[in-house]
Design an enzyme around this catalytic site. Structure first.
Site, PDB file in Angstrom:
ATOM      1  N   HIS A  35     -10.156   1.044   2.119  1.00 46.70           N
ATOM      2  CA  HIS A  35      -9.705   2.403   2.463  1.00 46.70           C
ATOM      3  C   HIS A  35     -10.889   3.323   2.733  1.00 46.70           C
ATOM      4  CE1 HIS A  35      -5.390   2.489   2.224  1.00 46.70           C
ATOM      5  NE2 HIS A  35      -5.373   1.905   1.036  1.00 46.70           N
ATOM      6  N   CYS A  73       0.843  -1.188   0.000  1.00 47.00           N
ATOM      7  CA  CYS A  73       0.000   0.000   0.000  1.00 47.00           C
ATOM      8  C   CYS A  73       0.880   1.240   0.000  1.00 47.00           C
ATOM      9  CB  CYS A  73      -0.900  -0.016   1.238  1.00 47.00           C
ATOM     10  SG  CYS A  73      -2.041   1.370   1.341  1.00 47.00           S
ATOM     11  N   HIS A 100      -9.240  -3.910  -1.792  1.00 44.39           N
ATOM     12  CA  HIS A 100      -8.247  -3.145  -1.031  1.00 44.39           C
ATOM     13  C   HIS A 100      -8.660  -1.672  -0.966  1.00 44.39           C
ATOM     14  CE1 HIS A 100      -3.914  -2.159   0.022  1.00 44.39           C
ATOM     15  NE2 HIS A 100      -4.345  -0.979  -0.410  1.00 44.39           N
ATOM     16  N   GLU A 101      -9.035  -1.110  -2.117  1.00 41.09           N
ATOM     17  CA  GLU A 101      -9.416   0.312  -2.157  1.00 41.09           C
ATOM     18  C   GLU A 101     -10.736   0.556  -1.429  1.00 41.09           C
ATOM     19  OE1 GLU A 101      -7.111   2.287  -2.918  1.00 41.09           O
ATOM     20  OE2 GLU A 101      -5.851   0.827  -3.942  1.00 41.09           O
TER      21      GLU A 101
END
Length: 171
Positions: free
Chosen positions: A148, A102, A144-145
């Site tokens: 966030h 990341c 993954h995003e």
């Protein structure tokens, strides 16, 4: 006007642990300029994705921009895709572990379990609704995003310290 890259927030910055806010006005000129700058920042950082909270903006917005690079040499090539107010619609039962890094957690990689196949919905930068199915690496980037946007970092999903690598060597 020349776009300048945005500073990428590092682990420890409180914005990385907050829920991002829904985008309500996609036509807002400042938002559109932000998207342009975020695209440039992602490409210059050699990332395969970047979320608005990573540059200290609380928007439910990220970019998926998979491409082969030194960190992910086998990544598939795809056009950078802006995803606004994205959501996971459905997913496979199959979960695969894969190595992730990341931009906000430099020098660390982790073996993270993610769904193999996902169906997602998002708005593009023009407000059009898209529904797509992603598999393998691109599905991993999306998840993954999306994390966030929910204040979750990949290191939170690593099952034990044996699944972490530190001081990622430069290639």
């Amino acid at each position: 006007m020349i776009n300048q890259n945005l500073e990428i927030a590092q682990v420890g910055n409180p914005i990385l642990r907050q829920q991002a806010q829904w985008v309500t006005d996609i036509t807002d000129e400042k938002l559109q300029q932000f998207i342009d700058t975020l695209l440039t920042t992602a490409m210059d950082a050699k990332g395969v994705g970047i979320a608005a909270p990573q540059v200290s903006q609380s928007y439910r917005l990220f970019i998926v921009c998979s491409h082969p690079n030194p960190r992910y040499p086998d990544a598939p090539l795809m056009e950078p895709t802006v995803m606004i107010n994205p959501r996971l619609v459905s997913h496979s039962e199959e979960i695969i572990k894969g190595w992730e890094g990341c931009l906000s957690v430099p020098g660390v990689r982790g073996l993270v379990p993610r769904y193999q196949t996902i169906t997602v919905e998002y708005l593009d930068r023009y407000g059009r609704l898209h529904q797509q199915e992603f598999t393998n690496f691109v599905a991993r980037i999306f998840q993954h995003e999306l994390d966030h946007l929910n204040g979750i970092l990949f290191i939170d999903r690593v099952k034990n310290s044996e699944n972490l690598l530190y001081n990622e060597p430069k290639k």
